[in-house]
Design a protein around this motif. Sequence first.
Motif, PDB file in Angstrom:
ATOM      1  N   PHE A   1     -40.048 -86.951 -18.819  1.00  0.00           N
ATOM      2  CA  PHE A   1     -41.463 -86.829 -19.151  1.00  0.00           C
ATOM      3  C   PHE A   1     -41.766 -85.420 -19.665  1.00  0.00           C
ATOM      4  N   PRO A   2     -41.349 -85.137 -20.905  1.00  0.00           N
ATOM      5  CA  PRO A   2     -41.713 -83.846 -21.500  1.00  0.00           C
ATOM      6  C   PRO A   2     -43.232 -83.759 -21.630  1.00  0.00           C
ATOM      7  N   PRO A   3     -43.763 -82.578 -21.985  1.00  0.00           N
ATOM      8  CA  PRO A   3     -45.215 -82.363 -21.900  1.00  0.00           C
ATOM      9  C   PRO A   3     -46.087 -83.423 -22.544  1.00  0.00           C
ATOM     10  N   ASP A   4     -45.721 -83.911 -23.724  1.00  0.00           N
ATOM     11  CA  ASP A   4     -46.573 -84.902 -24.381  1.00  0.00           C
ATOM     12  C   ASP A   4     -46.626 -86.211 -23.613  1.00  0.00           C
ATOM     13  N   LEU A   5     -45.465 -86.640 -23.079  1.00  0.00           N
ATOM     14  CA  LEU A   5     -45.435 -87.880 -22.312  1.00  0.00           C
ATOM     15  C   LEU A   5     -46.101 -87.710 -20.953  1.00  0.00           C
ATOM     16  N   LEU A   6     -45.901 -86.545 -20.337  1.00  0.00           N
ATOM     17  CA  LEU A   6     -46.530 -86.299 -19.045  1.00  0.00           C
ATOM     18  C   LEU A   6     -48.051 -86.319 -19.188  1.00  0.00           C
ATOM     19  N   ALA A   7     -48.549 -85.775 -20.276  1.00  0.00           N
ATOM     20  CA  ALA A   7     -50.000 -85.781 -20.504  1.00  0.00           C
ATOM     21  C   ALA A   7     -50.515 -87.203 -20.640  1.00  0.00           C
ATOM     22  N   ARG A   8     -49.785 -88.041 -21.370  1.00  0.00           N
ATOM     23  CA  ARG A   8     -50.189 -89.451 -21.488  1.00  0.00           C
ATOM     24  C   ARG A   8     -50.153 -90.151 -20.142  1.00  0.00           C
ATOM     25  N   LEU A   9     -49.100 -89.864 -19.368  1.00  0.00           N
ATOM     26  CA  LEU A   9     -48.972 -90.504 -18.060  1.00  0.00           C
ATOM     27  C   LEU A   9     -50.112 -90.097 -17.140  1.00  0.00           C
ATOM     28  N   ARG A  10     -50.443 -88.802 -17.129  1.00  0.00           N
ATOM     29  CA  ARG A  10     -51.488 -88.317 -16.226  1.00  0.00           C
ATOM     30  C   ARG A  10     -52.879 -88.739 -16.682  1.00  0.00           C
ATOM     31  N   ALA A  11     -52.987 -89.202 -17.915  1.00  0.00           N
ATOM     32  CA  ALA A  11     -54.274 -89.725 -18.377  1.00  0.00           C
ATOM     33  C   ALA A  11     -54.570 -91.097 -17.787  1.00  0.00           C
ATOM     34  N   CYS A  12     -53.501 -91.787 -17.322  1.00  0.00           N
ATOM     35  CA  CYS A  12     -53.740 -93.137 -16.785  1.00  0.00           C
ATOM     36  C   CYS A  12     -53.428 -93.262 -15.291  1.00  0.00           C
TER      37      CYS A  12
END
Length: 338
Positions: free
Chosen positions: A20-31
Amino acid sequence: MPERPQAVFAMTDRNVPHLFPPDLLARLRACVDVDPTLVARDFAEPRVRQALARTEVLITGWGCPRLDAAALDAAPKLRAVLHAAGSVKGFTTPEVWRRGILVSSAAAANALPVAEYTLAMILLTGKDVLAHLRRPRDPRDVPHGGVAPGVPGIGNHGRRVGVVGASRVGRRLLELLRPYDLAVTLADPYVDAAEAARLGVPLLPLDELLRTSDVVTLHAPHTPQTRHLVGARELASMPDGSVLVNTARGALVDHDALTEELRTGRLRAVLDVTDPEPLPADSPLLGLPNVFVTPHLAGSLGNELARLGRTVVDEAERLTSGRALVHAVDQEGLERSA
C-alpha cells in the motif's frame, strides 16, 4: 458522510508500505479507518486486542496469524477479510465460514507474475539457455554468422507444452502462450471438453499429456488427492529431454523420484517450489546440472506487490459501497484451490 468501518492490518509489518504505497493507502483510508502503524502479528497482544474489538474489516497478507475461534471472539464485529496475497488456506479456519465472514483474495493478481515467470522458463528452456548458466563460456558456443547450430531437441518451433491445472495461473499462462508457435494441451479433472474449447486448448488425460509433452508445467493446487501427483511412474513416462516446471506447490512432485530421474540426465527441471522448502543445503537437486532452482520468487515481488494492494483497495471500496466483492472466496471452492 457515513462513518468509515474500522479496519486492521494483519500481516508482516514490513510488507504494508510495499502493498500500500501512498496513493493506495490514501484510497484505502478514504473508505476504511485503518492505522498503518498498527499491524497485527499476534492477536493476543493487548493493543491489537483493543483494536480488534472495534474491527469490521481485516486486511491480511503474508504472516497473518491464524483466524481461529479465539481470534474471532476478539473481533465480534468482523464482517470481512480482504487478503493482499494469494491463498487464504494458511490462516483461515472453518470458524471463519461458520460465522459468515466474507473473504476476498488477491490470488488473481498474484497469478499474473507466476504465469509470466512460467512463460519465461518455457521459452528459455526451449533454447537451452538455463543449461548455459552452469557451463563455462566458450567462444565456440556462439553461432557463426548469426546462424544457430542444428542442435536436436532445441528450439521453440512447435514445441509441445502440457499445462496441468486450469487454475488462475494455468488460465493466465494459456493466454500468454497463444501468440507463440507452440502446441499447448491441458489436463484438469474439473474441466470438460466444452470448457477446454473455450480456453482454446485440447484436453488430455494426465498420463497422455505427460507422455506427449516436451514441457510439463504444474499449476494444480496441493490437496490430499494431488500430493505426489507426479511420481516415479509419471516421470518415467515423460519423453527424453523434456522439462518439468513447478511453480505451484512442491508436494505435487515426489522429490525422491524426481532426484533419481534427474540423476540419469534424461529430463530437465525448473523448480520454484520444493518439498521441503527451502531445500536443505546438501540436497542433490541444488548441484545437478539439469536442474534450475529458484527460491519461490515466481509470485509477486518488489513493485508487483502494489498490484495486490490495489486489488484489496478495489474490494474495500466495493464492500463499503454495498457492492459485491469480485474476488470472493468460498469454502467449497477453497477445498480444491491452492
